[in-house]
Design a protein around this motif. Structure first.
Motif, PDB file in Angstrom:
ATOM      1  N   ASP A 189     -19.432  56.362  78.393  1.00  0.00           N
ATOM      2  CA  ASP A 189     -18.793  55.388  79.283  1.00  0.00           C
ATOM      3  C   ASP A 189     -18.015  54.336  78.507  1.00  0.00           C
ATOM      4  O   ASP A 189     -17.152  53.658  79.078  1.00  0.00           O
ATOM      5  N   GLN A 190     -18.312  54.191  77.213  1.00  0.00           N
ATOM      6  CA  GLN A 190     -17.561  53.227  76.406  1.00  0.00           C
ATOM      7  C   GLN A 190     -16.136  53.687  76.118  1.00  0.00           C
ATOM      8  O   GLN A 190     -15.279  52.869  75.785  1.00  0.00           O
ATOM      9  N   LEU A 191     -15.887  54.978  76.214  1.00  0.00           N
ATOM     10  CA  LEU A 191     -14.604  55.543  75.785  1.00  0.00           C
ATOM     11  C   LEU A 191     -13.577  55.515  76.911  1.00  0.00           C
ATOM     12  O   LEU A 191     -13.828  55.986  78.026  1.00  0.00           O
ATOM     13  N   VAL A 192     -12.402  54.973  76.600  1.00  0.00           N
ATOM     14  CA  VAL A 192     -11.265  54.933  77.529  1.00  0.00           C
ATOM     15  C   VAL A 192     -10.134  55.736  76.905  1.00  0.00           C
ATOM     16  O   VAL A 192      -9.784  55.517  75.743  1.00  0.00           O
ATOM     17  N   LEU A 193      -9.562  56.680  77.677  1.00  0.00           N
ATOM     18  CA  LEU A 193      -8.525  57.558  77.138  1.00  0.00           C
ATOM     19  C   LEU A 193      -7.207  57.380  77.882  1.00  0.00           C
ATOM     20  O   LEU A 193      -7.178  57.307  79.116  1.00  0.00           O
ATOM     21  N   PHE A 194      -6.120  57.296  77.107  1.00  0.00           N
ATOM     22  CA  PHE A 194      -4.771  57.303  77.655  1.00  0.00           C
ATOM     23  C   PHE A 194      -4.011  58.479  77.040  1.00  0.00           C
ATOM     24  O   PHE A 194      -4.528  59.184  76.166  1.00  0.00           O
ATOM     25  N   ASP A 195      -2.766  58.664  77.478  1.00  0.00           N
ATOM     26  CA  ASP A 195      -1.974  59.770  76.942  1.00  0.00           C
ATOM     27  C   ASP A 195      -1.242  59.385  75.667  1.00  0.00           C
ATOM     28  O   ASP A 195      -0.921  60.253  74.852  1.00  0.00           O
ATOM     29  N   VAL A 196      -0.972  58.083  75.464  1.00  0.00           N
ATOM     30  CA  VAL A 196      -0.268  57.626  74.261  1.00  0.00           C
ATOM     31  C   VAL A 196      -0.921  56.342  73.753  1.00  0.00           C
ATOM     32  O   VAL A 196      -1.566  55.603  74.514  1.00  0.00           O
ATOM     33  N   TYR A 197      -0.746  56.078  72.453  1.00  0.00           N
ATOM     34  CA  TYR A 197      -1.403  54.923  71.834  1.00  0.00           C
ATOM     35  C   TYR A 197      -0.778  53.595  72.236  1.00  0.00           C
ATOM     36  O   TYR A 197      -1.440  52.549  72.149  1.00  0.00           O
ATOM     37  N   ASP A 198       0.463  53.590  72.674  1.00  0.00           N
ATOM     38  CA  ASP A 198       1.071  52.358  73.180  1.00  0.00           C
ATOM     39  C   ASP A 198       0.200  51.741  74.269  1.00  0.00           C
ATOM     40  O   ASP A 198       0.024  50.521  74.331  1.00  0.00           O
ATOM     41  N   LYS A 199      -0.327  52.596  75.145  1.00  0.00           N
ATOM     42  CA  LYS A 199      -1.136  52.105  76.265  1.00  0.00           C
ATOM     43  C   LYS A 199      -2.456  51.537  75.766  1.00  0.00           C
ATOM     44  O   LYS A 199      -2.979  50.573  76.347  1.00  0.00           O
ATOM     45  N   CYS A 200      -3.016  52.124  74.703  1.00  0.00           N
ATOM     46  CA  CYS A 200      -4.226  51.557  74.108  1.00  0.00           C
ATOM     47  C   CYS A 200      -3.951  50.165  73.546  1.00  0.00           C
ATOM     48  O   CYS A 200      -4.756  49.232  73.721  1.00  0.00           O
ATOM     49  N   ALA A 201      -2.821  50.015  72.845  1.00  0.00           N
ATOM     50  CA  ALA A 201      -2.474  48.710  72.277  1.00  0.00           C
ATOM     51  C   ALA A 201      -2.266  47.676  73.380  1.00  0.00           C
ATOM     52  O   ALA A 201      -2.709  46.524  73.264  1.00  0.00           O
ATOM     53  N   ASP A 202      -1.609  48.080  74.457  1.00  0.00           N
ATOM     54  CA  ASP A 202      -1.410  47.158  75.586  1.00  0.00           C
ATOM     55  C   ASP A 202      -2.746  46.771  76.211  1.00  0.00           C
ATOM     56  O   ASP A 202      -2.964  45.604  76.570  1.00  0.00           O
ATOM     57  N   ALA A 203      -3.656  47.765  76.342  1.00  0.00           N
ATOM     58  CA  ALA A 203      -4.964  47.497  76.936  1.00  0.00           C
ATOM     59  C   ALA A 203      -5.794  46.560  76.061  1.00  0.00           C
ATOM     60  O   ALA A 203      -6.549  45.723  76.569  1.00  0.00           O
ATOM     61  N   LEU A 204      -5.661  46.685  74.742  1.00  0.00           N
ATOM     62  CA  LEU A 204      -6.344  45.764  73.840  1.00  0.00           C
ATOM     63  C   LEU A 204      -5.783  44.357  73.991  1.00  0.00           C
ATOM     64  O   LEU A 204      -6.529  43.375  74.051  1.00  0.00           O
ATOM     65  N   SER A 205      -4.486  44.259  74.087  1.00  0.00           N
ATOM     66  CA  SER A 205      -3.832  42.960  74.195  1.00  0.00           C
ATOM     67  C   SER A 205      -4.227  42.221  75.468  1.00  0.00           C
ATOM     68  O   SER A 205      -4.427  40.997  75.452  1.00  0.00           O
ATOM     69  N   ASN A 206      -4.364  42.953  76.580  1.00  0.00           N
ATOM     70  CA  ASN A 206      -4.671  42.289  77.850  1.00  0.00           C
ATOM     71  C   ASN A 206      -6.165  42.248  78.184  1.00  0.00           C
ATOM     72  O   ASN A 206      -6.549  41.816  79.275  1.00  0.00           O
ATOM     73  N   GLY A 207      -7.000  42.702  77.252  1.00  0.00           N
ATOM     74  CA  GLY A 207      -8.440  42.571  77.426  1.00  0.00           C
ATOM     75  C   GLY A 207      -9.117  43.682  78.195  1.00  0.00           C
ATOM     76  O   GLY A 207     -10.322  43.605  78.468  1.00  0.00           O
ATOM     77  N   GLN A 208      -8.398  44.741  78.516  1.00  0.00           N
ATOM     78  CA  GLN A 208      -9.016  45.862  79.227  1.00  0.00           C
ATOM     79  C   GLN A 208      -9.944  46.663  78.320  1.00  0.00           C
ATOM     80  O   GLN A 208     -10.902  47.274  78.792  1.00  0.00           O
ATOM     81  N   VAL A 209      -9.632  46.699  77.020  1.00  0.00           N
ATOM     82  CA  VAL A 209     -10.506  47.348  76.040  1.00  0.00           C
ATOM     83  C   VAL A 209     -10.723  46.391  74.883  1.00  0.00           C
ATOM     84  O   VAL A 209      -9.999  45.400  74.720  1.00  0.00           O
TER      85      VAL A 209
END
Length: 294
Positions: A189-209
């Motif tokens: 449940d800790q793992l969040v998956l997107f299709d590209v790493y840009d979305k991971c970076a955005d999610a880190l920036s906005n506090g989603q991950v």
């Protein structure tokens, strides 16, 4: 076999050598030789592509330093330059390369479908993938790390993830890092998956991950462009040999790619130093010895 190590502190200092330079007045790339009147045995992939005078290459469009879409919509980075070296040895100039965006979860598919002639896309060689496609290389050895917000003091390496079960960890569907990080998690449940790493970076920036994980050189690129918002923590905890994906069983093409890189090591170094090597702390790699083609 030497592989490049990034230390977290070096990546945090990367702003001075930011990969944002790619796409500026300096085109962020090398100038590989294009062989005139290249000749190959009839029926080989090299002969077909050389006669055609063009080829399609799968790469990523979201990874600073390796494959990042530039202002002119063409990707820039080390993977792109490696592909240009191989194409040039067949007499194909960069103007005659079509770049196909190839996220992690479709790399085998586009090779099998014939959508691309090869994939150069931070593509870790492993046994599961090699059941479907043939790998040339490796041409680079990376290692997995973690990226967090600069004010995060709770996560200092993968061993801290299970101790912080509420921390969300982001990676990309179909990637080797998304599988390898699971052993360090309290639960899936800790793992969040997107299709590209840009979305991971955005999610880190906005506090989603809370954490992004992939290979060190990819994360260092995001750190270098974050204006101090992100940092790397700990040291790399895997080895990731990057290969070039081609049609399954095309041994002749595989051997040609390996020999081309061996014969163009100066161009290889120039390709690195004009792209991913601009991040402070990134050592210029030695071209690894290629694995047998099969």
């Amino acid at each position: 076999m030497r592989f490049t190590r990034f230390k977290a502190a070096a990546a945090v200092m990367a702003l001075a050598g930011s990969l944002a330079a790619c796409g500026s007045d300096d085109d962020g790339g090398s100038d590989p030789e294009v062989v005139e009147d290249a000749e190959f045995e009839a029926g080989t992939t090299m002969a077909e592509l050389s006669e055609q005078g063009s080829m399609t290459v799968g790469t990523k469009f979201d990874q600073p330093g390796f494959g990042l879409q530039g202002l002119d919509d063409a990707p820039e980075g080390f993977d792109v330059e490696v592909a240009k070296i191989i194409a040039g040895a067949m007499g194909i100039s960069e103007d005659n390369i079509t770049w196909e965006e190839t996220p992690s979860d479709i790399r085998e598919q586009v090779i099998e479908d014939g959508t691309v002639d090869m994939v150069v896309a931070t593509y870790t060689i492993n046994e599961e993938r090699a059941q479907r496609i043939t790998f040339a290389g490796p041409y680079y050895n990376a290692g997995q790390m973690l990226m967090v917000l600069s004010d995060n003091d709770a996560i200092n390496g993968p061993d801290d993830l299970a101790a912080n079960p509420d921390a969300k960890v982001c990676s990309v569907t179909g990637s080797t890092p998304s599988e390898q990080i699971k052993e360090y998690l309290a639960s899936d449940d800790q793992l969040v998956l997107f299709d590209v790493y840009d979305k991971c970076a955005d999610a880190l920036s906005n506090g989603q991950v809370d954490v992004v994980t992939t290979d060190n050189v990819i994360l260092a690129g995001f750190v270098s462009e974050s204006d101090g918002e992100f940092k790397l923590v700990g040291e790399q905890f895997t080895e990731e040999p990057y290969g070039i994906g081609i049609e399954k069983g095309d041994v002749a093409f595989c051997e040609f790619i390996n020999q081309t890189l061996q014969d163009n090591q100066d161009a290889y170094v120039e390709a690195w130093e004009s792209t991913a090597g601009q991040v402070e702390g990134a050592e210029t790699p030695e071209l690894p010895e290629p694995a047998p083609c099969s």
